[in-house]
Design a protein around this motif. Structure first.
Motif, mmCIF file in Angstrom:
data_model
loop_
_atom_site.group_PDB
_atom_site.id
_atom_site.type_symbol
_atom_site.label_atom_id
_atom_site.label_comp_id
_atom_site.label_asym_id
_atom_site.label_seq_id
_atom_site.Cartn_x
_atom_site.Cartn_y
_atom_site.Cartn_z
ATOM 1 N N MET A 140 0.833 -1.193 0.000
ATOM 2 C CA MET A 140 0.000 0.000 0.000
ATOM 3 C C MET A 140 0.874 1.252 0.000
ATOM 4 O O MET A 140 1.948 1.289 0.594
ATOM 5 N N THR A 141 0.385 2.289 -0.677
ATOM 6 C CA THR A 141 1.041 3.591 -0.655
ATOM 7 C C THR A 141 0.505 4.401 0.513
ATOM 8 O O THR A 141 -0.706 4.465 0.732
ATOM 9 N N VAL A 142 1.400 5.002 1.278
ATOM 10 C CA VAL A 142 0.996 5.780 2.451
ATOM 11 C C VAL A 142 1.694 7.132 2.406
ATOM 12 O O VAL A 142 2.735 7.304 1.771
ATOM 13 N N ARG B 127 10.628 8.052 -3.051
ATOM 14 C CA ARG B 127 11.541 8.883 -3.828
ATOM 15 C C ARG B 127 12.378 9.771 -2.911
ATOM 16 O O ARG B 127 11.985 10.043 -1.779
ATOM 17 N N PRO B 128 13.512 10.239 -3.398
ATOM 18 C CA PRO B 128 14.341 11.131 -2.575
ATOM 19 C C PRO B 128 13.544 12.357 -2.133
ATOM 20 O O PRO B 128 12.821 12.967 -2.923
ATOM 21 N N GLY B 129 13.674 12.695 -0.861
ATOM 22 C CA GLY B 129 13.090 13.928 -0.364
ATOM 23 C C GLY B 129 11.645 13.872 0.051
ATOM 24 O O GLY B 129 11.065 14.907 0.396
ATOM 25 N N VAL B 130 11.002 12.674 0.064
ATOM 26 C CA VAL B 130 9.572 12.628 0.403
ATOM 27 C C VAL B 130 9.325 12.659 1.901
ATOM 28 O O VAL B 130 8.181 12.786 2.337
ATOM 29 N N GLY B 131 10.375 12.532 2.712
ATOM 30 C CA GLY B 131 10.195 12.660 4.153
ATOM 31 C C GLY B 131 10.485 11.413 4.959
ATOM 32 O O GLY B 131 10.124 11.338 6.138
ATOM 33 N N MET C 288 14.290 3.582 -4.994
ATOM 34 C CA MET C 288 14.255 2.535 -6.003
ATOM 35 C C MET C 288 15.028 2.978 -7.248
ATOM 36 O O MET C 288 15.280 4.169 -7.450
ATOM 37 N N VAL C 289 15.379 2.019 -8.099
ATOM 38 C CA VAL C 289 16.121 2.317 -9.318
ATOM 39 C C VAL C 289 15.354 3.306 -10.180
ATOM 40 O O VAL C 289 15.913 4.262 -10.737
ATOM 41 N N GLU C 290 14.026 3.138 -10.269
ATOM 42 C CA GLU C 290 13.210 4.001 -11.125
ATOM 43 C C GLU C 290 13.064 5.417 -10.588
ATOM 44 O O GLU C 290 12.532 6.299 -11.272
ATOM 45 N N ASP C 291 13.529 5.673 -9.354
ATOM 46 C CA ASP C 291 13.473 7.016 -8.794
ATOM 47 C C ASP C 291 14.609 7.897 -9.293
ATOM 48 O O ASP C 291 14.698 9.071 -8.917
ATOM 49 N N GLY C 292 15.487 7.333 -10.108
ATOM 50 C CA GLY C 292 16.625 8.103 -10.593
ATOM 51 C C GLY C 292 17.748 8.184 -9.582
ATOM 52 O O GLY C 292 18.689 8.961 -9.756
ATOM 53 N N LEU D 157 6.708 -0.281 3.670
ATOM 54 C CA LEU D 157 5.798 0.853 3.516
ATOM 55 C C LEU D 157 6.288 1.692 2.338
ATOM 56 O O LEU D 157 7.468 2.073 2.291
ATOM 57 N N ASN D 158 5.403 1.966 1.395
ATOM 58 C CA ASN D 158 5.749 2.778 0.228
ATOM 59 C C ASN D 158 5.269 4.205 0.473
ATOM 60 O O ASN D 158 4.067 4.481 0.454
ATOM 61 N N VAL D 159 6.197 5.113 0.741
ATOM 62 C CA VAL D 159 5.855 6.474 1.146
ATOM 63 C C VAL D 159 5.816 7.391 -0.074
ATOM 64 O O VAL D 159 6.777 7.455 -0.849
#
Length: 372
Positions: A6-8, A38-42, A144-148, A165-167
């Motif tokens: 789940m995305t949270v 992703r980088p910087g999401v908290g 993740m790799v796809e986040d650059g 947990l996917n933030v």
């Protein structure tokens, strides 16, 4: 590889980890947690806030800066036992009498040869001869790799040792749980309130081949720039280097409007009869005023803050400006009071709201409309 969970939001992730901490303390659930995002999401801010709330020592272990032998410690020869023993590394918590949070940051960027050393920490809560006390809570994080970002695919042996947990960034969550508690600059809060799509633009920037994107972390930096730099020309360059030139230009227009029309201090200090003329005339300005009022709320300012917040609801009657007639003043006032009440409860100011005639009039009007 897709993180099929789940995305949270960052706030939801914090609430989940709080519950996990309570369950571990009760002896019902001892596990390790993984924050993807992703980088910087908290992610890092969630971990820091959790440690602060639990009054725990935070051990921030950056896995990209160590080798596997660093986790095992320094070897020495014990002449009495004729064995090689290991000094415990300082990076591992060892106090059974004080709670600790072991943060394994950049887990997905750690080279694969380091993973076997991490397996024991995540599952058996040990590395080599060194065991973690029962009061240590373990959280890992990574991109993740796809986040650059620099990252390796997470193998199943590592993934199976974690609750994932996917933030993702959420504007409303970020405003409520980070921007307001940390007193970010009102212009930043007002801008994200009206342009929530610009809170986090990493995917769009990658698609367009742009180096600079916006993230919750970069907006925090924008807030610090706004508070620290008075020279507008220099500030413009700094903002462009933080959130990109196009977004910076849009934000600067809003910030200029707010700077010219919003003075929280002047409104709080003004006599009631003089206040209507001091309210900003734009939606951006009113949003900034609301966040500024919430940030200014305290035991000494509660009464004027409530007065000024309540005055937003009647601006179309107090002022002849046609713009106010087209604005959702009631919704703005409600939004402001909801945030102010939450902030007030944290400071023990509930009675200040309940006893204030302006707040009571606002509440009665909402009840009459069937909104409470």
């Amino acid at each position: 590889m897709t993180v099929n969970t789940m995305t949270v939001s960052a706030g939801q992730a914090l609430r989940v980890l709080r519950e996990g901490w309570a369950a571990q303390r009760a002896g019902a659930l001892t596990t390790s947690w993984m924050l993807h995002g992703r980088p910087g999401v908290g992610k890092t801010e969630v971990v820091r806030q959790l440690a602060a709330e639990q009054k725990a020592r935070l051990y921030d272990l950056r896995l990209t800066t160590i080798e596997s032998q660093d986790l095992r410690g320094l070897p020495y020869y014990d002449h009495e036992t004729k064995k090689t023993l290991w000094y415990r590394p300082d990076d591992l918590p060892d106090d059974p009498n004080h709670p600790s949070l072991l943060f394994l940051d950049e887990l997905t960027a750690a080279p694969p040869h380091l993973h076997p050393a991490v397996y024991g920490l995540l599952q058996e809560r040990r590395v080599g001869p060194h065991h973690l006390p029962d009061n240590v809570f373990i959280v890992a994080a990574g991109n993740m790799v796809e986040d650059g970002a620099v990252a390796y695919e997470m193998g199943t042996a590592l993934s199976d040792r974690l609750i994932h947990l996917n933030v993702e960034a959420s504007a409303s969550d970020w405003l409520e749980n980070f921007a307001i508690p940390n007193s970010l600059h009102p212009a930043v809060a007002a801008f994200i309130r009206t342009r929530p799509d610009l809170l986090e633009t990493t995917a769009e920037a990658l698609d367009r081949g742009l180096m600079i994107s916006t993230t919750p972390r970069s907006w925090e930096r924008v807030s610090r720039i706004m508070q620290a730099v008075d020279d507008r020309a220099l500030r413009k360059i700094m903002l462009a280097g933080t959130i990109g030139e196009a977004v910076a230009a849009e934000f600067q227009l809003v910030a200029d409007d707010i700077e010219a029309s919003v003075s929280v201090a002047a409104l709080l200090e003004a006599a009631p009869k003089d206040r209507p003329a001091l309210y900003p005339e734009s939606m951006h300005g009113l949003h900034a005023l609301i966040y500024g009022l919430v940030g200014a709320l305290g035991p000494q300012t509660a009464v004027p803050v409530i007065d000024v917040m309540a005055g937003i609801r009647t601006l179309d009657r107090e002022r002849s400006d046609a713009a106010f007639a087209r604005m959702p003043l009631a919704e703005l006032c409600t939004h402001g009071f909801e945030m102010a009440i939450r902030r007030g409860l944290e400071q023990g100011l509930a009675e200040d709201f309940l006893d204030h005639p302006a707040y009571e009039a606002y509440s009665q009007e909402r009840r009459a409309l069937g909104l409470d």
